[in-house]
Design a protein around this motif. Structure first.
Motif, PDB file in Angstrom:
ATOM      1  N   MET A  34      12.048  -4.527   2.176  1.00  0.00           N
ATOM      2  CA  MET A  34      12.727  -3.711   1.156  1.00  0.00           C
ATOM      3  C   MET A  34      12.497  -4.192  -0.143  1.00  0.00           C
ATOM      4  SD  MET A  34      16.588  -3.065   2.587  1.00  0.00           S
ATOM      5  CE  MET A  34      17.047  -4.722   2.918  1.00  0.00           C
ATOM      6  N   GLY A  35      12.408  -5.281  -0.679  1.00  0.00           N
ATOM      7  CA  GLY A  35      11.990  -5.778  -1.865  1.00  0.00           C
ATOM      8  C   GLY A  35      10.709  -5.752  -2.203  1.00  0.00           C
ATOM      9  N   VAL A  36       9.830  -6.101  -1.383  1.00  0.00           N
ATOM     10  CA  VAL A  36       8.429  -5.808  -1.493  1.00  0.00           C
ATOM     11  C   VAL A  36       7.974  -4.232  -1.867  1.00  0.00           C
ATOM     12  CG1 VAL A  36       5.982  -5.674  -0.253  1.00  0.00           C
ATOM     13  CG2 VAL A  36       7.626  -7.784   0.003  1.00  0.00           C
ATOM     14  N   LEU A  37       8.653  -3.550  -1.036  1.00  0.00           N
ATOM     15  CA  LEU A  37       8.226  -1.971  -1.324  1.00  0.00           C
ATOM     16  C   LEU A  37       8.826  -1.497  -2.793  1.00  0.00           C
ATOM     17  CD1 LEU A  37       7.091   0.743  -0.226  1.00  0.00           C
ATOM     18  CD2 LEU A  37       9.493   1.220   0.918  1.00  0.00           C
ATOM     19  N   ALA A  38       9.927  -1.966  -3.203  1.00  0.00           N
ATOM     20  CA  ALA A  38      10.701  -1.506  -4.287  1.00  0.00           C
ATOM     21  C   ALA A  38       9.863  -2.187  -5.462  1.00  0.00           C
ATOM     22  CB  ALA A  38      12.111  -2.098  -4.345  1.00  0.00           C
ATOM     23  N   ASP A  39       9.401  -3.397  -5.384  1.00  0.00           N
ATOM     24  CA  ASP A  39       8.596  -3.920  -6.511  1.00  0.00           C
ATOM     25  C   ASP A  39       7.525  -3.163  -6.739  1.00  0.00           C
ATOM     26  OD1 ASP A  39      10.524  -6.066  -6.882  1.00  0.00           O
ATOM     27  OD2 ASP A  39       9.804  -7.360  -5.663  1.00  0.00           O
ATOM     28  N   GLN A  40       6.813  -2.850  -5.801  1.00  0.00           N
ATOM     29  CA  GLN A  40       5.409  -2.305  -5.591  1.00  0.00           C
ATOM     30  C   GLN A  40       5.426  -0.779  -6.316  1.00  0.00           C
ATOM     31  OE1 GLN A  40       2.440  -3.968  -4.857  1.00  0.00           O
ATOM     32  NE2 GLN A  40       1.633  -2.283  -6.307  1.00  0.00           N
ATOM     33  N   VAL A  41       6.495  -0.089  -6.012  1.00  0.00           N
ATOM     34  CA  VAL A  41       6.794   1.272  -6.316  1.00  0.00           C
ATOM     35  C   VAL A  41       6.939   1.012  -7.936  1.00  0.00           C
ATOM     36  CG1 VAL A  41       8.263   3.325  -6.596  1.00  0.00           C
ATOM     37  CG2 VAL A  41       7.623   2.310  -4.277  1.00  0.00           C
ATOM     38  N   LEU A  42       8.005   0.216  -8.424  1.00  0.00           N
ATOM     39  CA  LEU A  42       8.249   0.002  -9.836  1.00  0.00           C
ATOM     40  C   LEU A  42       7.086  -0.731 -10.480  1.00  0.00           C
ATOM     41  CD1 LEU A  42      11.673  -1.713  -9.323  1.00  0.00           C
ATOM     42  CD2 LEU A  42      11.116   0.591 -10.360  1.00  0.00           C
ATOM     43  N   ASN A  43       6.278  -1.405  -9.955  1.00  0.00           N
ATOM     44  CA  ASN A  43       4.947  -2.154 -10.744  1.00  0.00           C
ATOM     45  C   ASN A  43       3.960  -0.993 -10.626  1.00  0.00           C
ATOM     46  OD1 ASN A  43       6.139  -4.256 -10.863  1.00  0.00           O
ATOM     47  ND2 ASN A  43       5.313  -5.033  -9.097  1.00  0.00           N
ATOM     48  N   SER A  44       3.910   0.090  -9.992  1.00  0.00           N
ATOM     49  CA  SER A  44       2.974   1.159  -9.782  1.00  0.00           C
ATOM     50  C   SER A  44       3.241   2.324 -10.873  1.00  0.00           C
ATOM     51  CB  SER A  44       2.630   1.573  -8.579  1.00  0.00           C
ATOM     52  OG  SER A  44       2.304   0.471  -7.807  1.00  0.00           O
ATOM     53  N   GLY A  45       4.562   2.055 -11.439  1.00  0.00           N
ATOM     54  CA  GLY A  45       5.151   3.217 -12.151  1.00  0.00           C
ATOM     55  C   GLY A  45       6.164   4.362 -11.709  1.00  0.00           C
ATOM     56  N   GLY A  46       6.645   4.000 -10.474  1.00  0.00           N
ATOM     57  CA  GLY A  46       7.331   4.982  -9.845  1.00  0.00           C
ATOM     58  C   GLY A  46       8.727   4.696  -9.943  1.00  0.00           C
ATOM     59  N   LYS A  47       9.649   5.435  -9.335  1.00  0.00           N
ATOM     60  CA  LYS A  47      11.169   5.455  -9.479  1.00  0.00           C
ATOM     61  C   LYS A  47      11.451   4.975  -8.266  1.00  0.00           C
ATOM     62  CE  LYS A  47      11.594   8.891 -12.911  1.00  0.00           C
ATOM     63  NZ  LYS A  47      12.138  10.338 -12.974  1.00  0.00           N
ATOM     64  N   VAL A  48      12.691   4.192  -8.384  1.00  0.00           N
ATOM     65  CA  VAL A  48      13.389   3.491  -7.230  1.00  0.00           C
ATOM     66  C   VAL A  48      14.913   3.770  -7.207  1.00  0.00           C
ATOM     67  CG1 VAL A  48      13.727   1.512  -5.806  1.00  0.00           C
ATOM     68  CG2 VAL A  48      11.679   1.889  -6.670  1.00  0.00           C
ATOM     69  N   THR A  49      15.512   4.382  -6.382  1.00  0.00           N
ATOM     70  CA  THR A  49      17.003   4.414  -6.158  1.00  0.00           C
ATOM     71  C   THR A  49      17.331   3.522  -4.809  1.00  0.00           C
ATOM     72  OG1 THR A  49      17.159   6.718  -7.291  1.00  0.00           O
ATOM     73  CG2 THR A  49      19.024   6.074  -5.918  1.00  0.00           C
ATOM     74  N   ASP A  90       3.565   9.391  13.264  1.00  0.00           N
ATOM     75  CA  ASP A  90       3.075   7.893  13.763  1.00  0.00           C
ATOM     76  C   ASP A  90       1.899   7.718  13.008  1.00  0.00           C
ATOM     77  OD1 ASP A  90       2.924   5.593  14.829  1.00  0.00           O
ATOM     78  OD2 ASP A  90       2.288   6.339  16.980  1.00  0.00           O
ATOM     79  N   SER A  91       1.793   6.808  11.985  1.00  0.00           N
ATOM     80  CA  SER A  91       0.781   6.462  11.294  1.00  0.00           C
ATOM     81  C   SER A  91       0.567   4.945  10.762  1.00  0.00           C
ATOM     82  CB  SER A  91       0.236   7.314  10.421  1.00  0.00           C
ATOM     83  OG  SER A  91      -0.709   7.117   9.489  1.00  0.00           O
ATOM     84  N   ASN A  92      -0.606   4.464  10.760  1.00  0.00           N
ATOM     85  CA  ASN A  92      -0.656   3.037   9.761  1.00  0.00           C
ATOM     86  C   ASN A  92      -1.325   3.255   8.577  1.00  0.00           C
ATOM     87  OD1 ASN A  92      -3.303   3.340  10.640  1.00  0.00           O
ATOM     88  ND2 ASN A  92      -3.390   1.580  11.911  1.00  0.00           N
ATOM     89  N   ASN A  93      -1.494   4.634   8.192  1.00  0.00           N
ATOM     90  CA  ASN A  93      -2.243   4.922   6.856  1.00  0.00           C
ATOM     91  C   ASN A  93      -1.242   5.327   6.088  1.00  0.00           C
ATOM     92  OD1 ASN A  93      -3.655   6.579   5.295  1.00  0.00           O
ATOM     93  ND2 ASN A  93      -5.311   5.369   5.823  1.00  0.00           N
ATOM     94  N   ASP A 137       0.731  -1.204   0.090  1.00  0.00           N
ATOM     95  CA  ASP A 137       0.015  -0.010   0.063  1.00  0.00           C
ATOM     96  C   ASP A 137       0.800   1.429   0.022  1.00  0.00           C
ATOM     97  OD1 ASP A 137      -2.101  -1.747   0.195  1.00  0.00           O
ATOM     98  OD2 ASP A 137      -2.604  -1.276   2.308  1.00  0.00           O
ATOM     99  N   LEU A 138       1.967   1.253   0.752  1.00  0.00           N
ATOM    100  CA  LEU A 138       2.853   2.393   0.669  1.00  0.00           C
ATOM    101  C   LEU A 138       3.400   2.600  -0.526  1.00  0.00           C
ATOM    102  CD1 LEU A 138       4.309   4.764   2.158  1.00  0.00           C
ATOM    103  CD2 LEU A 138       5.900   3.061   2.924  1.00  0.00           C
ATOM    104  N   GLY A 139       4.111   1.590  -1.079  1.00  0.00           N
ATOM    105  CA  GLY A 139       4.613   1.667  -2.602  1.00  0.00           C
ATOM    106  C   GLY A 139       3.631   2.183  -3.453  1.00  0.00           C
ATOM    107  N   GLU A 140       2.202   1.778  -3.341  1.00  0.00           N
ATOM    108  CA  GLU A 140       1.370   2.371  -4.358  1.00  0.00           C
ATOM    109  C   GLU A 140       1.432   3.749  -4.029  1.00  0.00           C
ATOM    110  OE1 GLU A 140      -2.253   0.172  -3.943  1.00  0.00           O
ATOM    111  OE2 GLU A 140      -1.370  -1.887  -4.647  1.00  0.00           O
ATOM    112  N   SER A 141       1.201   4.237  -2.886  1.00  0.00           N
ATOM    113  CA  SER A 141       0.810   5.574  -2.376  1.00  0.00           C
ATOM    114  C   SER A 141       2.264   6.389  -2.971  1.00  0.00           C
ATOM    115  CB  SER A 141       0.624   5.670  -0.882  1.00  0.00           C
ATOM    116  OG  SER A 141      -0.496   4.967  -0.530  1.00  0.00           O
TER     117      SER A 141
END
Length: 180
Positions: free
Chosen positions: A46-61, A165-168, A24-28
Motif C-alpha cells: 500500500m505504501g509503496v504504491l502511494a509513494d510511487q504515485v506521489l513521486n511520479s506527480g500523481g494524486k492519492v486519496t 488478469d495481467s502482470n503488465n 511500475d503500477l504507480g508510475e503507470s
C-alpha cells in the motif's frame, strides 16, 4: 478512468519483484493521470504504491477508519485522507470514488475486499472493471480456483469475464479502460 481503487497488502512480501512491479503500477497510474484510491496506510505494498504515485506527480486519496489510525501507520503525504467510522464505510467510500478496482498481492484483507467487489459485480451492484495484478503469478492459484468453481457449476461461466488478469501495468490499465 479518473480514479482506481487498489487493494494491496500491508506487507511487501518475500520477493523484491512485488515492490518493483508495484512501483511500475504507480508510475503507470500517474502517467495516465489516474488518481489512486486506497486504504491510506504507509506500510507494505500500500505504501509503496502511494509513494510511487506521489513521486511520479500523481494524486492519492486514502480512506481509513478511525480505529485503524492507531494500528496502521497513516501515510502522512497523501493528497487527501478521508477518515470514516468503520471498515464497511471504508469499502463503500472506496467503491463510490473508484471507476475501477485492482488487486495487488496481499493477505486476507485484500482477498476480502477483492471478493466483496467481485460479488457486488456479480449481482449487478456495479459494472466497474476489476483486475488482478498478477505479479509473479501470485493470483494463479486463485484463477485456477475460479476456473474450478466454473467447471463444478458454482460460478456461471460468463462470470470469468468479471476479472482482468495481467502482470503488465500498462496492459492492465488499457484493458480496464476498454471495459469501462
Amino acid at each position: 478512468m479518473k480514479r482506481i481503487c487498489v487493494f494491496a497488502g500491508s506487507s511487501v512480501g518475500n520477493d523484491p519483484v512485488f515492490i518493483k512491479k508495484t512501483e511500475d503500477l504507480g508510475e503507470s497510474l500517474a502517467a495516465k493521470d489516474i488518481e489512486l484510491v486506497y486504504g491510506g496506510a504507509k506500510s507494505g505494498l500500500m505504501g509503496v504504491l502511494a509513494d510511487q504515485v506521489l513521486n511520479s506527480g500523481g494524486k492519492v486519496t486514502g480512506i481509513m477508519p478511525s480505529h485503524l489510525f492507531e494500528k496502521e501507520i497513516v501515510h502522512p503525504n497523501l493528497t487527501e485522507m478521508i477518515e470514516v467510522g468503520t471498515m464497511h464505510e471504508r469499502k463503500a467510500k472506496m467503491s463510490e470514488l473508484a471507476d475501477g478496482f485492482i488487486a495487488l498481492p496481499g493477505g486476507f484483507g485484500t482477498f476480502e475486499e477483492l471478493f466483496e467487489t467481485v460479488s457486488w459485480a456479480q449481482i449487478g451492484l456495479h459494472s466497474k472493471p476489476l483486475a488482478l495484478y498478477n505479479i509473479a503469478e501470485y493470483y494463479a492459484p486463485l484463477v485456477q480456483l475460479i476456473e474450478h468453481a466454473i467447471k463444478a457449476g458454482f460460478v456461471p461461466e460468463d462470470n470469468r469475464e468479471l476479472f482482468i488478469d495481467s502482470n503488465n501495468p500498462s496492459s492492465l490499465l488499457n484493458e480496464m479502460e476498454r471495459k469501462k
